[in-house]
Design a protein around this motif. Structure first.
Motif, PDB file in Angstrom:
ATOM      1  N   SER A  32       0.827  -1.204   0.000  1.00  0.00           N
ATOM      2  CA  SER A  32       0.000   0.000   0.000  1.00  0.00           C
ATOM      3  C   SER A  32       0.859   1.251   0.000  1.00  0.00           C
ATOM      4  O   SER A  32       0.556   2.216  -0.695  1.00  0.00           O
ATOM      5  CB  SER A  32      -0.930   0.019   1.217  1.00  0.00           C
ATOM      6  N   VAL A  33       1.928   1.247   0.791  1.00  0.00           N
ATOM      7  CA  VAL A  33       2.825   2.392   0.829  1.00  0.00           C
ATOM      8  C   VAL A  33       3.454   2.591  -0.549  1.00  0.00           C
ATOM      9  O   VAL A  33       3.506   3.709  -1.058  1.00  0.00           O
ATOM     10  CB  VAL A  33       3.916   2.220   1.915  1.00  0.00           C
ATOM     11  N   GLU A  34       3.901   1.507  -1.179  1.00  0.00           N
ATOM     12  CA  GLU A  34       4.473   1.623  -2.518  1.00  0.00           C
ATOM     13  C   GLU A  34       3.468   2.189  -3.514  1.00  0.00           C
ATOM     14  O   GLU A  34       3.826   3.003  -4.363  1.00  0.00           O
ATOM     15  CB  GLU A  34       4.992   0.275  -3.009  1.00  0.00           C
ATOM     16  N   ALA A  35       2.217   1.768  -3.427  1.00  0.00           N
ATOM     17  CA  ALA A  35       1.195   2.281  -4.345  1.00  0.00           C
ATOM     18  C   ALA A  35       0.998   3.778  -4.147  1.00  0.00           C
ATOM     19  O   ALA A  35       0.849   4.530  -5.112  1.00  0.00           O
ATOM     20  CB  ALA A  35      -0.122   1.534  -4.138  1.00  0.00           C
ATOM     21  N   LEU A  36       1.013   4.226  -2.894  1.00  0.00           N
ATOM     22  CA  LEU A  36       0.873   5.655  -2.616  1.00  0.00           C
ATOM     23  C   LEU A  36       2.091   6.437  -3.098  1.00  0.00           C
ATOM     24  O   LEU A  36       1.958   7.528  -3.656  1.00  0.00           O
ATOM     25  CB  LEU A  36       0.645   5.881  -1.121  1.00  0.00           C
ATOM     26  N   LEU A  40       2.143   9.455  -5.818  1.00  0.00           N
ATOM     27  CA  LEU A  40       2.777  10.738  -5.537  1.00  0.00           C
ATOM     28  C   LEU A  40       3.804  11.068  -6.618  1.00  0.00           C
ATOM     29  O   LEU A  40       3.864  12.201  -7.106  1.00  0.00           O
ATOM     30  CB  LEU A  40       3.440  10.732  -4.158  1.00  0.00           C
ATOM     31  N   LEU A  41       4.600  10.089  -7.014  1.00  0.00           N
ATOM     32  CA  LEU A  41       5.599  10.323  -8.057  1.00  0.00           C
ATOM     33  C   LEU A  41       4.945  10.697  -9.378  1.00  0.00           C
ATOM     34  O   LEU A  41       5.465  11.543 -10.116  1.00  0.00           O
ATOM     35  CB  LEU A  41       6.511   9.099  -8.214  1.00  0.00           C
ATOM     36  N   LEU A  42       3.821  10.101  -9.691  1.00  0.00           N
ATOM     37  CA  LEU A  42       3.090  10.501 -10.903  1.00  0.00           C
ATOM     38  C   LEU A  42       2.635  11.951 -10.791  1.00  0.00           C
ATOM     39  O   LEU A  42       2.707  12.705 -11.762  1.00  0.00           O
ATOM     40  CB  LEU A  42       1.878   9.600 -11.130  1.00  0.00           C
ATOM     41  N   ALA A  43       2.184  12.345  -9.609  1.00  0.00           N
ATOM     42  CA  ALA A  43       1.688  13.715  -9.423  1.00  0.00           C
ATOM     43  C   ALA A  43       2.808  14.740  -9.527  1.00  0.00           C
ATOM     44  O   ALA A  43       2.605  15.824 -10.091  1.00  0.00           O
ATOM     45  CB  ALA A  43       0.987  13.850  -8.068  1.00  0.00           C
ATOM     46  N   GLN A  55      12.350   7.234 -10.663  1.00  0.00           N
ATOM     47  CA  GLN A  55      12.359   7.632  -9.252  1.00  0.00           C
ATOM     48  C   GLN A  55      11.752   6.539  -8.376  1.00  0.00           C
ATOM     49  O   GLN A  55      12.207   6.317  -7.248  1.00  0.00           O
ATOM     50  CB  GLN A  55      11.639   8.961  -9.086  1.00  0.00           C
ATOM     51  N   PHE A  56      10.752   5.843  -8.881  1.00  0.00           N
ATOM     52  CA  PHE A  56      10.149   4.751  -8.124  1.00  0.00           C
ATOM     53  C   PHE A  56      11.174   3.627  -7.921  1.00  0.00           C
ATOM     54  O   PHE A  56      11.271   3.053  -6.834  1.00  0.00           O
ATOM     55  CB  PHE A  56       8.900   4.225  -8.828  1.00  0.00           C
ATOM     56  N   ASP A  57      11.951   3.343  -8.964  1.00  0.00           N
ATOM     57  CA  ASP A  57      13.023   2.351  -8.819  1.00  0.00           C
ATOM     58  C   ASP A  57      14.023   2.802  -7.765  1.00  0.00           C
ATOM     59  O   ASP A  57      14.508   2.004  -6.964  1.00  0.00           O
ATOM     60  CB  ASP A  57      13.737   2.128 -10.150  1.00  0.00           C
ATOM     61  N   GLY A  58      14.366   4.103  -7.775  1.00  0.00           N
ATOM     62  CA  GLY A  58      15.277   4.645  -6.769  1.00  0.00           C
ATOM     63  C   GLY A  58      14.709   4.505  -5.368  1.00  0.00           C
ATOM     64  O   GLY A  58      15.433   4.186  -4.416  1.00  0.00           O
ATOM     65  N   LEU A 180      -2.703  12.025  -0.701  1.00  0.00           N
ATOM     66  CA  LEU A 180      -1.491  11.205  -0.758  1.00  0.00           C
ATOM     67  C   LEU A 180      -0.484  11.550   0.332  1.00  0.00           C
ATOM     68  O   LEU A 180       0.031  10.663   1.011  1.00  0.00           O
ATOM     69  CB  LEU A 180      -0.813  11.380  -2.119  1.00  0.00           C
ATOM     70  N   ALA A 181      -0.159  12.825   0.446  1.00  0.00           N
ATOM     71  CA  ALA A 181       0.906  13.218   1.370  1.00  0.00           C
ATOM     72  C   ALA A 181       0.601  12.804   2.813  1.00  0.00           C
ATOM     73  O   ALA A 181       1.433  12.137   3.452  1.00  0.00           O
ATOM     74  CB  ALA A 181       1.180  14.712   1.264  1.00  0.00           C
ATOM     75  N   PRO A 182      -0.565  13.142   3.369  1.00  0.00           N
ATOM     76  CA  PRO A 182      -0.839  12.709   4.744  1.00  0.00           C
ATOM     77  C   PRO A 182      -0.878  11.187   4.887  1.00  0.00           C
ATOM     78  O   PRO A 182      -0.460  10.648   5.912  1.00  0.00           O
ATOM     79  CB  PRO A 182      -2.209  13.320   5.057  1.00  0.00           C
TER      80      PRO A 182
END
Length: 195
Positions: A32-36, A40-43, A55-58, A180-182
């Motif tokens: 779930s954390v990875e999905a969020l 966020l990275l898409l946004a 960035q997700f790979d990083g 997403l952020a909270p």
């Protein structure tokens, strides 16, 4: 590189986030954390899914390295601590609280991804006198106002008393960032209201 294995459509940008909060992570629910994090990275990489994937790979590499490090500081386990270096100067900024010159350079670099130039209100934003007479929160408010004119939002997240940090999203994603952020434990504000 691949998006997280999850039931989310990576292009939905959290359009249904308010109706369905089942996606919010439970303690220890790494998927779930990875999905969020992915959302966020898409946004913060509008229109550039390839950058979001890199960035997700990083981020995943940082998680794996932290999992292997038994001496990890608890503060370093938060998603933003792992994301900070992955996004810095690519889709986010993190500058010392009094470093006006670096803040201007970082935001100019981020805005250039969309061929935007920030009007800082002076002919030369690198002028020593201008930089000495302003501060990062004032510059952040200026950048926020200028970016809104083009449909973008400058955000700031709580980086502590010694730094300022944030990212830029499309203004249409404001509600998604507020969810997403909270959900990731990140305290965010609009750039017009710096920490």
């Amino acid at each position: 590189m691949s998006a997280p294995d999850r039931e989310f459509d990576p292009d939905d940008n959290f359009e249904n986030s308010r109706e369905d909060e089942a996606h919010l992570p439970d303690d220890g629910d790494e998927a779930s954390v990875e999905a969020l994090v992915w959302q966020l990275l898409l946004a913060i990489n509008p229109g550039d899914e390839e950058a979001a994937l890199r960035q997700f790979d990083g981020y995943r590499d940082a998680v794996a390295a932290a999992d292997a490090d038994e001496d990890e500081d608890e503060d370093d386990s938060e998603p933003m601590a792992r994301l900070r270096d992955v996004i810095d100067w690519r889709s986010g900024f993190h500058v010392a609280a009094d470093d006006t010159a670096t803040f201007i350079d970082a935001v100019n670099e981020l805005a250039a991804r969309w061929n935007l130039a920030i009007d800082w209100g002076v002919e030369d934003a690198g002028d020593d006198e201008f930089l000495a007479d302003t501060d990062v929160p004032a510059l952040m408010a200026t950048a926020y106002d200028r970016l809104r004119e083009y449909g973008y939002t400058l955000w700031t997240w709580d980086a502590g008393p010694d730094a300022h940090a944030g990212w830029i999203t499309l203004s249409r994603d404001d509600d998604a960032v507020r969810v997403l952020a909270p959900a990731l434990g990140i305290d965010v504000r609009l750039g017009s209201d710096a920490f």
